[in-house]
Design a protein around this motif. Sequence first.
Motif, PDB file in Angstrom:
ATOM      1  N   ALA A  25      61.517  70.656 -69.741  1.00  0.00           N
ATOM      2  CA  ALA A  25      61.605  69.551 -68.776  1.00  0.00           C
ATOM      3  C   ALA A  25      60.631  69.733 -67.615  1.00  0.00           C
ATOM      4  O   ALA A  25      61.025  69.696 -66.448  1.00  0.00           O
ATOM      5  CB  ALA A  25      63.028  69.441 -68.254  1.00  0.00           C
ATOM      6  N   PRO A  26      59.353  69.927 -67.904  1.00  0.00           N
ATOM      7  CA  PRO A  26      58.389  70.096 -66.810  1.00  0.00           C
ATOM      8  C   PRO A  26      58.127  68.767 -66.098  1.00  0.00           C
ATOM      9  O   PRO A  26      58.331  67.690 -66.659  1.00  0.00           O
ATOM     10  CB  PRO A  26      57.131  70.589 -67.526  1.00  0.00           C
ATOM     11  CG  PRO A  26      57.214  69.956 -68.886  1.00  0.00           C
ATOM     12  CD  PRO A  26      58.689  69.944 -69.218  1.00  0.00           C
ATOM     13  N   VAL A  27      57.676  68.857 -64.864  1.00  0.00           N
ATOM     14  CA  VAL A  27      57.298  67.693 -64.070  1.00  0.00           C
ATOM     15  C   VAL A  27      55.945  67.971 -63.461  1.00  0.00           C
ATOM     16  O   VAL A  27      55.602  69.127 -63.189  1.00  0.00           O
ATOM     17  CB  VAL A  27      58.332  67.422 -62.947  1.00  0.00           C
ATOM     18  CG1 VAL A  27      57.998  66.142 -62.191  1.00  0.00           C
ATOM     19  CG2 VAL A  27      59.734  67.337 -63.509  1.00  0.00           C
ATOM     20  N   TYR A  28      55.153  66.911 -63.252  1.00  0.00           N
ATOM     21  CA  TYR A  28      53.897  67.090 -62.513  1.00  0.00           C
ATOM     22  C   TYR A  28      53.725  65.966 -61.509  1.00  0.00           C
ATOM     23  O   TYR A  28      54.319  64.891 -61.644  1.00  0.00           O
ATOM     24  CB  TYR A  28      52.699  67.196 -63.455  1.00  0.00           C
ATOM     25  CG  TYR A  28      52.281  65.938 -64.190  1.00  0.00           C
ATOM     26  CD1 TYR A  28      51.128  65.243 -63.810  1.00  0.00           C
ATOM     27  CD2 TYR A  28      53.002  65.450 -65.282  1.00  0.00           C
ATOM     28  CE1 TYR A  28      50.715  64.102 -64.500  1.00  0.00           C
ATOM     29  CE2 TYR A  28      52.608  64.323 -65.972  1.00  0.00           C
ATOM     30  CZ  TYR A  28      51.458  63.653 -65.580  1.00  0.00           C
ATOM     31  OH  TYR A  28      51.060  62.520 -66.254  1.00  0.00           O
ATOM     32  N   CYS A  29      52.949  66.242 -60.464  1.00  0.00           N
ATOM     33  CA  CYS A  29      52.809  65.285 -59.377  1.00  0.00           C
ATOM     34  C   CYS A  29      51.504  65.556 -58.642  1.00  0.00           C
ATOM     35  O   CYS A  29      50.786  66.521 -58.921  1.00  0.00           O
ATOM     36  CB  CYS A  29      53.989  65.407 -58.411  1.00  0.00           C
ATOM     37  SG  CYS A  29      54.099  67.013 -57.596  1.00  0.00           S
ATOM     38  N   GLU A  30      51.208  64.699 -57.677  1.00  0.00           N
ATOM     39  CA  GLU A  30      50.033  64.897 -56.839  1.00  0.00           C
ATOM     40  C   GLU A  30      50.303  65.965 -55.785  1.00  0.00           C
ATOM     41  O   GLU A  30      51.441  66.415 -55.602  1.00  0.00           O
ATOM     42  CB  GLU A  30      49.663  63.584 -56.154  1.00  0.00           C
ATOM     43  CG  GLU A  30      50.728  63.076 -55.188  1.00  0.00           C
ATOM     44  CD  GLU A  30      50.263  61.906 -54.347  1.00  0.00           C
ATOM     45  OE1 GLU A  30      49.068  61.794 -54.075  1.00  0.00           O
ATOM     46  OE2 GLU A  30      51.134  61.086 -53.961  1.00  0.00           O
ATOM     47  N   ASP A  31      49.242  66.342 -55.040  1.00  0.00           N
ATOM     48  CA  ASP A  31      49.395  67.374 -54.021  1.00  0.00           C
ATOM     49  C   ASP A  31      49.816  66.812 -52.666  1.00  0.00           C
ATOM     50  O   ASP A  31      50.097  67.573 -51.746  1.00  0.00           O
ATOM     51  CB  ASP A  31      48.111  68.192 -53.872  1.00  0.00           C
ATOM     52  CG  ASP A  31      46.883  67.330 -53.564  1.00  0.00           C
ATOM     53  OD1 ASP A  31      46.987  66.089 -53.581  1.00  0.00           O
ATOM     54  OD2 ASP A  31      45.805  67.908 -53.319  1.00  0.00           O
ATOM     55  N   PHE A  32      49.876  65.499 -52.528  1.00  0.00           N
ATOM     56  CA  PHE A  32      50.332  64.877 -51.284  1.00  0.00           C
ATOM     57  C   PHE A  32      51.842  64.693 -51.351  1.00  0.00           C
ATOM     58  O   PHE A  32      52.379  64.273 -52.375  1.00  0.00           O
ATOM     59  CB  PHE A  32      49.654  63.512 -51.093  1.00  0.00           C
ATOM     60  CG  PHE A  32      50.037  62.797 -49.821  1.00  0.00           C
ATOM     61  CD1 PHE A  32      49.272  62.930 -48.682  1.00  0.00           C
ATOM     62  CD2 PHE A  32      51.183  62.011 -49.770  1.00  0.00           C
ATOM     63  CE1 PHE A  32      49.630  62.279 -47.502  1.00  0.00           C
ATOM     64  CE2 PHE A  32      51.547  61.355 -48.604  1.00  0.00           C
ATOM     65  CZ  PHE A  32      50.769  61.489 -47.469  1.00  0.00           C
ATOM     66  N   ALA A  33      52.526  64.988 -50.260  1.00  0.00           N
ATOM     67  CA  ALA A  33      53.967  64.734 -50.176  1.00  0.00           C
ATOM     68  C   ALA A  33      54.327  64.422 -48.738  1.00  0.00           C
ATOM     69  O   ALA A  33      53.776  65.031 -47.805  1.00  0.00           O
ATOM     70  CB  ALA A  33      54.770  65.937 -50.675  1.00  0.00           C
ATOM     71  N   GLN A  34      55.240  63.476 -48.560  1.00  0.00           N
ATOM     72  CA  GLN A  34      55.711  63.128 -47.222  1.00  0.00           C
ATOM     73  C   GLN A  34      57.173  62.714 -47.304  1.00  0.00           C
ATOM     74  O   GLN A  34      57.602  62.047 -48.245  1.00  0.00           O
ATOM     75  CB  GLN A  34      54.864  61.985 -46.634  1.00  0.00           C
ATOM     76  CG  GLN A  34      55.126  61.710 -45.160  1.00  0.00           C
ATOM     77  CD  GLN A  34      54.176  60.664 -44.583  1.00  0.00           C
ATOM     78  OE1 GLN A  34      53.549  59.893 -45.309  1.00  0.00           O
ATOM     79  NE2 GLN A  34      54.060  60.626 -43.265  1.00  0.00           N
ATOM     80  N   TRP A  35      57.932  63.122 -46.297  1.00  0.00           N
ATOM     81  CA  TRP A  35      59.342  62.753 -46.195  1.00  0.00           C
ATOM     82  C   TRP A  35      59.665  62.636 -44.716  1.00  0.00           C
ATOM     83  O   TRP A  35      59.570  63.610 -43.967  1.00  0.00           O
ATOM     84  CB  TRP A  35      60.209  63.820 -46.857  1.00  0.00           C
ATOM     85  CG  TRP A  35      61.618  63.382 -47.172  1.00  0.00           C
ATOM     86  CD1 TRP A  35      62.188  62.157 -46.985  1.00  0.00           C
ATOM     87  CD2 TRP A  35      62.647  64.208 -47.746  1.00  0.00           C
ATOM     88  NE1 TRP A  35      63.490  62.143 -47.405  1.00  0.00           N
ATOM     89  CE2 TRP A  35      63.799  63.378 -47.884  1.00  0.00           C
ATOM     90  CE3 TRP A  35      62.712  65.535 -48.159  1.00  0.00           C
ATOM     91  CZ2 TRP A  35      65.002  63.864 -48.411  1.00  0.00           C
ATOM     92  CZ3 TRP A  35      63.896  66.015 -48.691  1.00  0.00           C
ATOM     93  CH2 TRP A  35      65.036  65.195 -48.817  1.00  0.00           C
ATOM     94  N   VAL A  36      59.996  61.433 -44.281  1.00  0.00           N
ATOM     95  CA  VAL A  36      60.358  61.163 -42.892  1.00  0.00           C
ATOM     96  C   VAL A  36      61.792  60.633 -42.890  1.00  0.00           C
ATOM     97  O   VAL A  36      62.112  59.692 -43.619  1.00  0.00           O
ATOM     98  CB  VAL A  36      59.406  60.129 -42.243  1.00  0.00           C
ATOM     99  CG1 VAL A  36      59.748  59.954 -40.764  1.00  0.00           C
ATOM    100  CG2 VAL A  36      57.944  60.553 -42.408  1.00  0.00           C
ATOM    101  N   ILE A  37      62.655  61.237 -42.070  1.00  0.00           N
ATOM    102  CA  ILE A  37      64.088  60.908 -42.101  1.00  0.00           C
ATOM    103  C   ILE A  37      64.608  60.702 -40.684  1.00  0.00           C
ATOM    104  O   ILE A  37      64.278  61.467 -39.773  1.00  0.00           O
ATOM    105  CB  ILE A  37      64.910  62.048 -42.759  1.00  0.00           C
ATOM    106  CG1 ILE A  37      64.295  62.508 -44.088  1.00  0.00           C
ATOM    107  CG2 ILE A  37      66.356  61.607 -42.972  1.00  0.00           C
ATOM    108  CD1 ILE A  37      64.973  63.742 -44.672  1.00  0.00           C
ATOM    109  N   GLU A  38      65.439  59.690 -40.517  1.00  0.00           N
ATOM    110  CA  GLU A  38      66.156  59.527 -39.260  1.00  0.00           C
ATOM    111  C   GLU A  38      67.223  60.609 -39.168  1.00  0.00           C
ATOM    112  O   GLU A  38      68.004  60.813 -40.105  1.00  0.00           O
ATOM    113  CB  GLU A  38      66.784  58.137 -39.180  1.00  0.00           C
ATOM    114  CG  GLU A  38      65.746  57.031 -39.049  1.00  0.00           C
ATOM    115  CD  GLU A  38      66.330  55.641 -39.101  1.00  0.00           C
ATOM    116  OE1 GLU A  38      65.558  54.680 -38.888  1.00  0.00           O
ATOM    117  OE2 GLU A  38      67.547  55.496 -39.363  1.00  0.00           O
ATOM    118  N   ASP A  39      67.269  61.311 -38.039  1.00  0.00           N
ATOM    119  CA  ASP A  39      68.133  62.492 -37.907  1.00  0.00           C
ATOM    120  C   ASP A  39      69.552  62.072 -37.538  1.00  0.00           C
ATOM    121  O   ASP A  39      69.984  62.186 -36.386  1.00  0.00           O
ATOM    122  CB  ASP A  39      67.546  63.435 -36.857  1.00  0.00           C
ATOM    123  CG  ASP A  39      68.029  64.862 -37.051  1.00  0.00           C
ATOM    124  OD1 ASP A  39      68.926  65.077 -37.886  1.00  0.00           O
ATOM    125  OD2 ASP A  39      67.517  65.769 -36.372  1.00  0.00           O
TER     126      ASP A  39
END
Length: 478
Positions: free
Chosen positions: A242-256
């Motif tokens: 069950a491998p996964v691949y993705c790009e090298d960019f990642a972003q996660w912005v969350i209201e605290d």
Amino acid sequence: MNTISYHYDAQKITTGILHIGVGNFHRAHQQFYTNAVLEFEDQQQWGICGVCLLPSDEKTVHNLRAQNLEYSLTVCGRNGTDEVYTIGSLRELIWGVENPVAVIEKVADPSIKIITLTITEGGYNLDKETGEFILSDEKVQHDLKNPGSPSTVFGFVAEGLRRRKIKNHGGITILSCDNLQHNGNTAQRAFSAFIQAHDKDLAEWMKDHVTFPNSMVDRITPAVTAEDVIRLNQKSGMTDLAPVYCEDFAQWVIEDNFIAGRPAWEKVGVEFTEDVTAFENMKLSLLNASHTLLSYPSFLMGYRKVDLAMEDENMVEFIRNFMDIDITPLVPAPENTNLEEYKEILIERFSNHRVSDQVSRLCFDGISKFPVYIIPNLLKMIKENMDLTRPAFLVASYRHYLKYKTDDYGHSYEVAEPWLTTEDQKLIDDADSQAFLDLSCFKGADLKGSAKFVDLYTRFADHIKNIGTGPVLQSIIK
């Protein structure tokens, strides 16, 4: 290629997060960040218990269980260097089809402080015209009448929260990680409507014990084919079912806004804010909308990989013009964000040969995507009397894609639209191209009310049918 293994003792990790929808994006994004934060000794109560609710999840569940829930994540660098991570943050995996009671009990478990969701844009069961929760849905009605044997995410969560309330196990946060504007507000509207119909006392309890932060997520994660499994394992030297691949960019912005605590995700690159609106508006309006803009025209032009479509100069200029001329005037940049740099990075990301995302993935479920990614800014463009060429061409391409199921080269294909209604299909089949503008995803937008849009759209629909998508795109560019 760099191989990166986790260094924490997986046997000492306890689960504090329940995630519903263990798909590729979740495993490349939320698991990636959580795997990193578990390296800190004071964060090891935040392992993830995954929940799959669909019969089609059986293969994923089987493959992950066969390898102790660990899997490899290949991050494909734009600089030509890949990194392969071993992800160990998935500590439990429950298949609701096999053991529904276990899902309910896990929601009620006091150790679970956060429920995260990737159930797709269409999974919140909201009417596309009114935005209201569809209580009349057959599966929803089943769950309201049979709370002990649910089949929907709403039924499972509601029954779990009910038991949590009875046992006095404390509050919990429900965090949507789907590509929706104000996804937390959307989740709150959907779950609150179901629970109000299910149990009014529980609905009152929720007001003080459940929070729904908004969040913005971003990482291009293609579907994994059988050929990809072989390719990824050959490169990594692993035997991963069950491998996964993705790009090298990642972003996660969350209201605290976490009522029962949260991981220190900020230690590994997650950004917390009081208001995620500017971030999500930028991402949905530029990345997701540009993906949709690219999807149907490029598919009809014979492209099956996004990076190959981005080798077409006309397609690149089409997307650049959309971002620069149509969207930039409507999208204020978040604080400390250079919008020009952001757009340039998007072009690089779409063009990443090492990711080579599938155009068919971008075409999937347009019925759910148009109201979120395209319509809000299109309505602003109509109101401001802006140039409507590019969105009109997109809508005409979408109609051709759904109606004729044949590309410019005569290749036939299957359409994947899980939320298409019988009424939608009648509108698609109608010989009058304007009937298509009443499709469920356009309801409430009144596209027919703009003579300028209708004129452009109908001309593009005729031209695409008569001369093909590629020549029409070229006429727009030139």
